[in-house]
Design a protein around this motif. Sequence first.
Motif, mmCIF file in Angstrom:
data_model
loop_
_atom_site.group_PDB
_atom_site.id
_atom_site.type_symbol
_atom_site.label_atom_id
_atom_site.label_comp_id
_atom_site.label_asym_id
_atom_site.label_seq_id
_atom_site.Cartn_x
_atom_site.Cartn_y
_atom_site.Cartn_z
ATOM 1 N N LEU A 222 0.926 -1.122 0.032
ATOM 2 C CA LEU A 222 -0.132 -0.137 -0.109
ATOM 3 C C LEU A 222 0.791 1.232 0.145
ATOM 4 N N ARG A 223 0.517 2.220 -0.850
ATOM 5 C CA ARG A 223 1.106 3.389 -0.762
ATOM 6 C C ARG A 223 -0.025 4.544 -0.549
ATOM 7 N N LYS A 224 0.539 5.899 -0.107
ATOM 8 C CA LYS A 224 -0.538 7.069 0.167
ATOM 9 C C LYS A 224 -0.330 7.907 -0.869
ATOM 10 N N MET B 36 -4.753 5.614 1.514
ATOM 11 C CA MET B 36 -3.765 4.374 1.233
ATOM 12 C C MET B 36 -4.322 3.600 0.203
ATOM 13 N N LYS B 37 -3.833 3.141 -0.684
ATOM 14 C CA LYS B 37 -4.224 2.603 -2.003
ATOM 15 C C LYS B 37 -3.302 1.362 -2.296
ATOM 16 N N PRO B 38 -3.704 0.293 -3.011
ATOM 17 C CA PRO B 38 -2.635 -0.602 -3.433
ATOM 18 C C PRO B 38 -1.779 0.151 -4.486
ATOM 19 N N LYS B 39 -0.561 -0.267 -4.480
ATOM 20 C CA LYS B 39 0.454 0.577 -5.425
ATOM 21 C C LYS B 39 0.106 0.384 -6.703
ATOM 22 N N GLN B 40 -0.597 -0.712 -7.361
ATOM 23 C CA GLN B 40 -1.074 -0.578 -8.778
ATOM 24 C C GLN B 40 -1.963 0.411 -9.141
ATOM 25 N N GLN B 41 -2.767 1.022 -8.189
ATOM 26 C CA GLN B 41 -3.682 1.808 -8.230
ATOM 27 C C GLN B 41 -3.275 3.282 -8.458
ATOM 28 N N GLY C 9 10.309 9.444 -4.231
ATOM 29 C CA GLY C 9 9.205 9.088 -5.201
ATOM 30 C C GLY C 9 8.052 9.864 -4.297
ATOM 31 N N ALA C 10 6.897 10.029 -5.213
ATOM 32 C CA ALA C 10 5.619 10.544 -4.584
ATOM 33 C C ALA C 10 4.725 9.747 -5.331
ATOM 34 N N TYR C 11 3.564 9.238 -4.736
ATOM 35 C CA TYR C 11 2.411 8.433 -5.480
ATOM 36 C C TYR C 11 1.272 9.553 -5.483
ATOM 37 N N ILE C 12 0.491 9.374 -6.714
ATOM 38 C CA ILE C 12 -0.457 10.143 -6.901
ATOM 39 C C ILE C 12 -1.664 9.175 -7.650
#
Length: 91
Positions: free
Chosen positions: A10-12, A19-24, A48-51
């Motif tokens: 999971l990543r934010k 918090m969502k699965p990395k694939q999303q 890294g930053a997730y969006i």
Amino acid sequence: MPKQKKKTPLRKCVVTQEMKPKQQLIRVVRNKEGEVFVDPTGKKNGRGAYISKDLNVINTAEEQGMLARHLNTGIDSAVFEQLRAQVTEIE
């Protein structure tokens, strides 16, 4: 012995704080040279930053400068264009 189910990483999202699965999510990276780019593999070196893969979220991030804040650098509009292109490919 029952087989352990593999945990999904999971990543934010930096915009929605969910918090969502990395694939999303899509990863945006700033490397040591200060270059900012979209990382489709999720394995490139750097900060890294997730969006979320959502046009509204990407637009909010651009308007409010959220990615720039997380990566401590200015972000070119071309990066946001790449993000939008990836999201429209998926849909």
